[in-house]
Motif scaffolding. Sequence first.
Motif, PDB file in Angstrom:
ATOM      1  N   TRP A   1       6.024  17.812  -2.066  1.00  0.00           N
ATOM      2  CA  TRP A   1       5.634  18.869  -2.996  1.00  0.00           C
ATOM      3  C   TRP A   1       4.276  18.575  -3.628  1.00  0.00           C
ATOM      4  CZ3 TRP A   1       4.820  16.514  -7.588  1.00  0.00           C
ATOM      5  CH2 TRP A   1       5.511  15.334  -7.837  1.00  0.00           C
ATOM      6  N   ASP A   2       3.840  17.311  -3.564  1.00  0.00           N
ATOM      7  CA  ASP A   2       2.589  16.889  -4.186  1.00  0.00           C
ATOM      8  C   ASP A   2       1.392  16.970  -3.242  1.00  0.00           C
ATOM      9  OD1 ASP A   2       3.579  14.927  -2.532  1.00  0.00           O
ATOM     10  OD2 ASP A   2       3.472  13.306  -4.001  1.00  0.00           O
ATOM     11  N   HIS A   3       1.522  17.749  -2.196  1.00  0.00           N
ATOM     12  CA  HIS A   3       0.437  17.880  -1.218  1.00  0.00           C
ATOM     13  C   HIS A   3      -0.761  18.619  -1.820  1.00  0.00           C
ATOM     14  CE1 HIS A   3       0.944  22.224  -0.497  1.00  0.00           C
ATOM     15  NE2 HIS A   3       2.230  22.003  -0.711  1.00  0.00           N
ATOM     16  N   THR A   4      -1.878  18.521  -1.149  1.00  0.00           N
ATOM     17  CA  THR A   4      -3.093  19.232  -1.573  1.00  0.00           C
ATOM     18  C   THR A   4      -3.501  20.291  -0.565  1.00  0.00           C
ATOM     19  OG1 THR A   4      -4.490  17.525  -0.567  1.00  0.00           O
ATOM     20  CG2 THR A   4      -3.937  17.260  -2.908  1.00  0.00           C
ATOM     21  N   ASP A   5      -2.601  20.641   0.329  1.00  0.00           N
ATOM     22  CA  ASP A   5      -2.878  21.689   1.318  1.00  0.00           C
ATOM     23  C   ASP A   5      -2.872  23.057   0.643  1.00  0.00           C
ATOM     24  OD1 ASP A   5      -2.853  19.700   3.304  1.00  0.00           O
ATOM     25  OD2 ASP A   5      -0.672  19.887   3.529  1.00  0.00           O
TER      26      ASP A   5
ATOM     27  N   THR B   1       0.847  -1.186   0.000  1.00  0.00           N
ATOM     28  CA  THR B   1       0.000   0.000   0.000  1.00  0.00           C
ATOM     29  C   THR B   1       0.885   1.238   0.000  1.00  0.00           C
ATOM     30  OG1 THR B   1      -1.696  -1.173   1.264  1.00  0.00           O
ATOM     31  CG2 THR B   1      -1.807   1.236   1.236  1.00  0.00           C
ATOM     32  N   PRO B   2       0.682   2.192  -0.911  1.00  0.00           N
ATOM     33  CA  PRO B   2       1.532   3.388  -0.932  1.00  0.00           C
ATOM     34  C   PRO B   2       1.600   4.054   0.442  1.00  0.00           C
ATOM     35  CG  PRO B   2       0.187   3.329  -2.903  1.00  0.00           C
ATOM     36  CD  PRO B   2      -0.301   2.208  -2.019  1.00  0.00           C
ATOM     37  N   PRO B   3       2.807   4.348   0.917  1.00  0.00           N
ATOM     38  CA  PRO B   3       2.966   4.951   2.250  1.00  0.00           C
ATOM     39  C   PRO B   3       2.711   6.455   2.223  1.00  0.00           C
ATOM     40  CG  PRO B   3       5.105   4.587   1.261  1.00  0.00           C
ATOM     41  CD  PRO B   3       4.102   4.040   0.283  1.00  0.00           C
ATOM     42  N   LEU B   4       1.443   6.800   2.161  1.00  0.00           N
ATOM     43  CA  LEU B   4       1.050   8.198   2.083  1.00  0.00           C
ATOM     44  C   LEU B   4       0.502   8.681   3.422  1.00  0.00           C
ATOM     45  CD1 LEU B   4      -0.722   8.000  -1.386  1.00  0.00           C
ATOM     46  CD2 LEU B   4       1.540   8.956  -0.889  1.00  0.00           C
ATOM     47  N   PRO B   5       0.648   9.964   3.741  1.00  0.00           N
ATOM     48  CA  PRO B   5       1.271  11.017   2.932  1.00  0.00           C
ATOM     49  C   PRO B   5       2.781  10.850   2.868  1.00  0.00           C
ATOM     50  CG  PRO B   5       0.764  11.870   5.105  1.00  0.00           C
ATOM     51  CD  PRO B   5       0.169  10.495   5.039  1.00  0.00           C
ATOM     52  N   ASN B   6       3.362  11.382   1.799  1.00  0.00           N
ATOM     53  CA  ASN B   6       4.806  11.291   1.636  1.00  0.00           C
ATOM     54  C   ASN B   6       5.541  12.088   2.712  1.00  0.00           C
ATOM     55  OD1 ASN B   6       5.034   9.638  -0.720  1.00  0.00           O
ATOM     56  ND2 ASN B   6       4.250  11.341  -1.940  1.00  0.00           N
ATOM     57  N   PRO B   7       6.787  11.747   2.990  1.00  0.00           N
ATOM     58  CA  PRO B   7       7.554  12.517   3.977  1.00  0.00           C
ATOM     59  C   PRO B   7       7.529  14.000   3.651  1.00  0.00           C
ATOM     60  CG  PRO B   7       8.741  10.525   3.389  1.00  0.00           C
ATOM     61  CD  PRO B   7       7.567  10.612   2.449  1.00  0.00           C
TER      62      PRO B   7
ATOM     63  N   ASP C   1      11.510   4.259   7.153  1.00  0.00           N
ATOM     64  CA  ASP C   1      10.302   5.047   7.416  1.00  0.00           C
ATOM     65  C   ASP C   1      10.096   6.115   6.357  1.00  0.00           C
ATOM     66  OD1 ASP C   1       9.764   3.643   9.694  1.00  0.00           O
ATOM     67  OD2 ASP C   1      10.224   5.253  11.093  1.00  0.00           O
ATOM     68  N   SER C   2      11.141   6.433   5.615  1.00  0.00           N
ATOM     69  CA  SER C   2      11.102   7.539   4.655  1.00  0.00           C
ATOM     70  C   SER C   2      10.834   7.088   3.225  1.00  0.00           C
ATOM     71  CB  SER C   2      12.407   8.332   4.722  1.00  0.00           C
ATOM     72  OG  SER C   2      12.535   8.973   5.974  1.00  0.00           O
ATOM     73  N   LEU C   3      10.163   5.965   3.057  1.00  0.00           N
ATOM     74  CA  LEU C   3       9.718   5.601   1.718  1.00  0.00           C
ATOM     75  C   LEU C   3       8.644   6.574   1.241  1.00  0.00           C
ATOM     76  CD1 LEU C   3       9.506   1.698   1.899  1.00  0.00           C
ATOM     77  CD2 LEU C   3      11.287   3.106   0.846  1.00  0.00           C
ATOM     78  N   ALA C   4       8.580   6.753  -0.075  1.00  0.00           N
ATOM     79  CA  ALA C   4       7.603   7.675  -0.668  1.00  0.00           C
ATOM     80  C   ALA C   4       7.016   7.043  -1.926  1.00  0.00           C
ATOM     81  CB  ALA C   4       8.268   9.010  -1.006  1.00  0.00           C
ATOM     82  N   TRP C   5       5.923   7.635  -2.371  1.00  0.00           N
ATOM     83  CA  TRP C   5       5.198   7.166  -3.556  1.00  0.00           C
ATOM     84  C   TRP C   5       5.109   8.340  -4.522  1.00  0.00           C
ATOM     85  CZ3 TRP C   5       3.941   2.662  -5.594  1.00  0.00           C
ATOM     86  CH2 TRP C   5       2.902   2.557  -6.524  1.00  0.00           C
TER      87      TRP C   5
END
Length: 306
Positions: free
Chosen positions: A140-144, A129-135, A210-214
Amino acid sequence: MPFDDLPDWLPAWCLDHLGDQPADVLFRQQSMSTVFGLRLAGGTDVVVKARGDDGRAGSCVTAQARLAENGFPCARPLTPVVGVGPLAVHAEEFRPGGEVLRGDAPDIAVRYAEVFARLMTALADLTVTPPLPNPRWVRWDHTDPGLWPSIESLDGMDQRFVPTYVMDTADRARRRMLAADLPCMLGHADFEAHNLRWHDQQVWTVHDWDSLAWQPEAALVGAASAVFPKLGPATLPPIESTEAFLAAYQDARARVFTAEEQQIAWAASLWPAAHDIRWEALHGYTAVSGKALWTQAAERLRRANA
């Protein structure tokens, strides 16, 4: 740290999940997570990691376990992730030894790139399962709302301390990355020198799973090409070292990035430094760390077509 200063929950957790209680404390490290090096009563040395449970840890530890099983140089998890109140906790084998490979010259970049290519190839074969949210330092791909991902501890500070060139660089790099339409994959998003150990010219251990990203492969590679020499404050390697990293990675993966992927890699090389300099500026120390971004931003943005 003194044995008596261990968290109250930790001895019972070790007994329940490792079958033995801690008898000695080898080390304690505190960053995004708290890491305890413990010697159990039976003589086995283990590492226990505890961090705030944001839903990412299970996927990260699952990927780490599969990599270790497949022979990748990383610590083998000894337990799955277990919830302890607000914490996500797991144990892994203690894998000491090795040295930090220091430097940011092109030949050093090539060595890091070859390991990163090996790592990304190994991760490409895993399904988690993608480990989201990314570190947050690559989010940069946030939706905030706004430029930066929402980080309560930073957002309440006076943002006027963040240099204008940092804001502009981050905004242009982020817009370029968001404009791309590339598939995402699993990757290591904290590929910094202090997270690797080397022995006899070979990588011995890669830490911080712990710092894996998708994210798109090019973005993950671009970020790694910029942070590989990092041991402390924000920095950037020379332009030619990022060039060498990107070229060596593509050679090792036996594929050539498209023009767009090249641009995304260069854009992604800017975001971690901008994020870190913002953090440092808000905490009052940017005298040295911002110089590399100041001198390199224009050329990296040009290569990113941003």
